[in-house]
Scaffold this active site. Structure first.
Site: not given
Length: 227
Positions: A179, A203
């Site tokens: 992301h 992430c």
């Protein structure tokens, strides 16, 4: 000689001269143009891929840069290399092989190098681009292995950390995704200075711009390799 503004003194030969046109071979001109563009592209490639990308050269205006034309081995001065009625750029942008002419899809793949903090994405065997990223820190490392994109969400919120994650590509590894730099409360965004460092909660973070580009390009089911 002749006097200015006195047409009577202009030599007759001036009126009788014929225009001579030098015939140009279209085929020969195309060959010369192809050679010129190939040499120019090679020079830019040797000077550095980033320079070629910045230049944005597209000799045949088919939507596929000359740098990618060289990688895909398409005709650099022919907008439709496989003569199937679709420009090379349109085919590549939609994931099709620009050389086959039979609607053959090429496999999409994302590779993440934790050591170098770099992400590359591929169409077939061609690297479409490379970005600097930020993966998990020591206490929350990014898991390594082969995964796939399971879902895509424009701006989900992490309940665990209370932050928003724009352009989310959720992976088959539980709770892990790719992301854009996260957004905290009151519009505060994670600093781009953290890119290139392992500081995330696990992430894979991308900068503003690259995150949206990868989000738009990737599909559910796209293979993701983390190593």
């Amino acid at each position: 000689g002749f006097k200015k503004d006195d047409p009577g003194t202009i030599p007759k030969s001036s009126f009788n001269e014929k225009l001579v046109f030098c015939p140009v071979s279209t085929k020969r001109g195309t060959v010369h143009m192809r050679r010129f563009v190939l040499v120019l592209t090679l020079m830019l490639f040797l000077l550095g891929p980033s320079l070629s990308r910045a230049a944005g050269l597209d000799a045949d205006a088919d939507g596929l840069s000359d740098l990618l034309e060289a990688k895909f081995k398409t005709d650099i001065v022919n907008p439709d290399s496989d003569s199937d009625g679709y420009p090379d750029g349109l085919e590549v942008n939609n994931g099709y092989d620009p050389l086959q002419g039979r609607g053959i899809k090429l496999k999409k793949r994302i590779e993440i190098n934790v050591k170098t903090q770099k992400l590359q994405y591929f169409l077939g065997n061609v690297s479409m681009g490379e970005y600097v990223i930020s993966t998990g820190k020591k206490s929350t490392p990014t898991p390594k292995g082969s995964f796939v994109v399971k879902n895509k969400l424009p701006r989900p919120k992490s309940q665990a950390y209370g932050l928003w994650m724009p352009y989310w590509l959720g992976l088959s590894a539980a709770g892990i995704g790719i992301h854009e730099l996260p957004e905290w409360g009151k519009g505060k965004k994670e600093s781009a200075a953290d890119l290139g460092k392992a500081v995330s909660h696990g992430c894979i973070r991308l900068g503003v711009g690259p995150a949206k580009k990868l989000y738009d390009w990737a599909e559910v089911g796209t293979e993701v390799k983390v190593y």
